[in-house]
Design a protein around this motif. Sequence first.
Motif, short mmCIF file in Angstrom:
data_model
loop_
_atom_site.label_atom_id
_atom_site.label_comp_id
_atom_site.label_asym_id
_atom_site.label_seq_id
_atom_site.Cartn_x
_atom_site.Cartn_y
_atom_site.Cartn_z
N ASP A 1 0.82 -1.22 0.00
CA ASP A 1 0.00 0.00 0.00
C ASP A 1 0.85 1.27 0.00
O ASP A 1 0.45 2.28 0.56
N GLY A 2 2.00 1.23 -0.66
CA GLY A 2 2.86 2.41 -0.71
C GLY A 2 2.65 3.22 -1.97
O GLY A 2 1.94 2.81 -2.89
N PRO A 3 3.27 4.40 -2.06
CA PRO A 3 3.08 5.28 -3.22
C PRO A 3 3.65 4.73 -4.52
O PRO A 3 3.12 5.01 -5.60
N LEU A 4 4.73 3.95 -4.45
CA LEU A 4 5.37 3.43 -5.67
C LEU A 4 4.70 2.14 -6.10
O LEU A 4 4.94 1.07 -5.54
N VAL A 5 3.84 2.26 -7.09
CA VAL A 5 3.18 1.08 -7.64
C VAL A 5 4.09 0.51 -8.72
O VAL A 5 4.55 1.23 -9.61
N MET A 6 4.35 -0.79 -8.66
CA MET A 6 5.26 -1.37 -9.65
C MET A 6 4.69 -2.64 -10.23
O MET A 6 4.11 -3.48 -9.54
N GLU A 7 4.85 -2.74 -11.54
CA GLU A 7 4.46 -3.94 -12.26
C GLU A 7 5.65 -4.86 -12.37
O GLU A 7 6.80 -4.43 -12.39
N ARG A 8 5.39 -6.14 -12.45
CA ARG A 8 6.44 -7.10 -12.74
C ARG A 8 6.46 -7.33 -14.25
O ARG A 8 5.43 -7.55 -14.89
N GLY A 9 7.66 -7.23 -14.83
CA GLY A 9 7.77 -7.43 -16.27
C GLY A 9 7.29 -8.81 -16.67
O GLY A 9 7.62 -9.80 -16.01
N PRO A 10 6.51 -8.91 -17.73
CA PRO A 10 6.03 -10.24 -18.13
C PRO A 10 7.17 -11.17 -18.56
O PRO A 10 7.17 -12.35 -18.21
N ALA A 11 8.14 -10.63 -19.31
CA ALA A 11 9.30 -11.43 -19.76
C ALA A 11 8.86 -12.77 -20.31
O ALA A 11 9.44 -13.81 -20.01
N THR A 12 7.83 -12.75 -21.16
CA THR A 12 7.26 -13.99 -21.67
C THR A 12 7.62 -14.28 -23.12
O THR A 12 7.28 -15.35 -23.63
N GLY A 13 8.29 -13.36 -23.80
CA GLY A 13 8.65 -13.59 -25.19
C GLY A 13 9.62 -14.75 -25.33
O GLY A 13 10.27 -15.18 -24.37
N PRO A 14 9.76 -15.28 -26.54
CA PRO A 14 10.63 -16.45 -26.74
C PRO A 14 12.08 -16.20 -26.36
O PRO A 14 12.75 -17.10 -25.85
N LEU A 15 12.59 -14.98 -26.57
CA LEU A 15 13.98 -14.71 -26.22
C LEU A 15 14.18 -14.67 -24.71
O LEU A 15 15.19 -15.17 -24.19
N PHE A 16 13.23 -14.08 -23.98
CA PHE A 16 13.34 -14.08 -22.53
C PHE A 16 13.32 -15.50 -21.99
O PHE A 16 14.13 -15.86 -21.13
N GLN A 17 12.39 -16.31 -22.47
CA GLN A 17 12.30 -17.67 -21.96
C GLN A 17 13.55 -18.48 -22.28
O GLN A 17 14.05 -19.25 -21.45
N ALA A 18 14.07 -18.28 -23.48
CA ALA A 18 15.30 -18.98 -23.85
C ALA A 18 16.47 -18.52 -22.98
O ALA A 18 17.33 -19.32 -22.58
N PHE A 19 16.52 -17.22 -22.67
CA PHE A 19 17.59 -16.69 -21.84
C PHE A 19 17.52 -17.29 -20.43
O PHE A 19 18.55 -17.71 -19.86
N PHE A 20 16.33 -17.34 -19.83
CA PHE A 20 16.19 -17.92 -18.49
C PHE A 20 16.59 -19.40 -18.49
O PHE A 20 17.26 -19.88 -17.57
N GLU A 21 16.18 -20.13 -19.53
CA GLU A 21 16.55 -21.54 -19.62
C GLU A 21 18.06 -21.70 -19.80
O GLU A 21 18.67 -22.61 -19.21
N ALA A 22 18.65 -20.81 -20.57
CA ALA A 22 20.10 -20.86 -20.77
C ALA A 22 20.83 -20.62 -19.45
O ALA A 22 21.85 -21.27 -19.16
N ALA A 23 20.33 -19.70 -18.64
CA ALA A 23 20.96 -19.44 -17.34
C ALA A 23 20.89 -20.69 -16.46
O ALA A 23 21.87 -21.04 -15.77
N GLU A 24 19.75 -21.37 -16.48
CA GLU A 24 19.63 -22.60 -15.71
C GLU A 24 20.59 -23.67 -16.23
O GLU A 24 21.22 -24.40 -15.44
N GLN A 25 20.70 -23.78 -17.54
CA GLN A 25 21.62 -24.76 -18.11
C GLN A 25 23.06 -24.47 -17.73
O GLN A 25 23.89 -25.38 -17.61
N ALA A 26 23.38 -23.20 -17.52
CA ALA A 26 24.73 -22.82 -17.11
C ALA A 26 24.95 -23.01 -15.61
O ALA A 26 26.06 -22.76 -15.12
N GLY A 27 23.92 -23.42 -14.89
CA GLY A 27 24.07 -23.73 -13.48
C GLY A 27 23.56 -22.68 -12.52
O GLY A 27 23.83 -22.76 -11.32
#
Length: 590
Positions: free
Chosen positions: A177-203
Amino acid sequence: MSTADRITDTARSVYAKGRDTAGRLRDRTTLAEVPDRVDVVVVGGGSAGCVMANRLSEDPGTSVLVLEAGRSDIKADPFIHMPAALPFPIGSRFYDWKYESEPEPHMNGRRVYHARGKVLGGSSSINGMIFQRGNPRDYERWGADPGMGDWDYAHCLPYFKRMETCLAGADTWRGGDGPLVMERGPATGPLFQAFFEAAEQAGYPRTPDVNGYRQEGFGPFDRNVYRGRRLSAARAYLHPVLHRPNLHVRTLAMTTRVLFEGTRAVGVEYTVAGRRHTVRAGEVILSGGAINTPQLLQLSGVGDPDLLRPLGIDVVSGLRGVGENLQDHLEVYIQHAATEPVSIAPGLEWRNRPKLAAEWLFLRRGLGATNHFEGGGFVRSNEDVDYPNLMFHFLPIAIRYDGTSPVEGHGYQVHIGPMYSDARGWLRIRSTDPKMKPAMRFNYLSTEQDKREWIEAVRVTRDIMGQDALAKYNGGEISPGPEVETDEQILEWVRNDAETALHPSCTARMGTDEKSVLDPGSMRVHGTEGLRVVDASAMPYVTNGNIYAPVVMLAEKAADLVKGEQPLPASDAPWYDHRAGSPLDAPTTA
């Protein structure tokens, strides 16, 4: 009825109708009548200044004046309020102070450009809108210094929660309930998903919230975007309370000097359209940021006597720490061409910009309604560091801040850099002319730790970008390119190509030793009365991430100190520590 009263009545009417002031009252701050005496004058209407103006004017018996040297952030200006327009203000004299460092001796003598907001809201009106608190260990480091115990994570977390409304959900770590309202980035595009998976593959792990229980890992980022518009500090904290009759805001007013009687600050001198004015105040709070605040202190006689006396400035308080301890984050882009049409490049082409603008203007959606920095992560570059020292911002396009692209067609990139370099710089005025920009040197790449972590940063990034999850999109590294391979080649590329991440800080740090500038328990400037500093310059060490959120937290906590109110109770929320072991298998909801 005075002009000020008419403006105030109009503001109340507009708010009663549920409308924003800036569109109707674009001259509210530019033409406002300024009283010649107030209880508190806040110098700087940026991130910290907006917080202080809001919190201190909550008491109707306290008169507050904000002096901002830049112009108003009028509602009709798309270059401020459209999230995707963030490259336009940077480098423009209408929005940006356009600072440059001195030639950096370890960067092949390059001058490094530094954008700073020249508008109400300060840099929060022109930044990348990425909301990151830093790591809990950042504040444990703050709290470990002598006299700084009340600035550890347990004491800072309640103020982070007070300032925010996290749309992803409030819990033990996040506010609702504070003044700074913030959205979470969807990061759902194919490049974002591939990047997250790549980070997991790298450990490297995923984390559900880099601002929550566990920063370490990869995932979507919070951003200061709400309903498709930038939510700057001015929009979150200042505009909603402009109707208060005890709050005065004046833009295009450049403060040139703090006025002293002995060692007590009694007001400030400022200019409007070349005319000199003064205002008397019971308290003077400097919130000009890590560049403007030490500059104004030095101009006013607070600083190293060996710098001030040769310029003919009378010394009020001989604090040698003013302008020292300058810290920042440096970053590079590691860019790849894409083999498939999966980036956002076509949508940002000139021929498609009318559609982008129309979607944003009328519907507040589409590519104009996002900052595009929707995800990334934090990792440790080696096993010797206690908590993440590398920050990643992923972008589904290959492009620089100035809008230039090294690739025709599709691409993607990672912004990467070390987070707690031990390099330290300085800032010093050159003359008594307030309009002359100060000299500053950051000393990037000046230490062995800095150089080692830069080599590790590039190698860790290449490891992630080379994983199988990104292989089907990987059209090859185009920056720095495969020819940059050895440690020395990597460092030479960084010397020639790196840019500031725009996080200058720590130039008037809190502390109790002889090189500190501020009392941690009051934010008062040592050796003076009636003068405080509340902004990024007060930080003792730069935090692990973008610094906007820590600056707002610092201002929220400082507001209670200034008002003499009981601080918020310390939190007992746990946090992830990879050395001590995880006290939780997963974050829990309060």
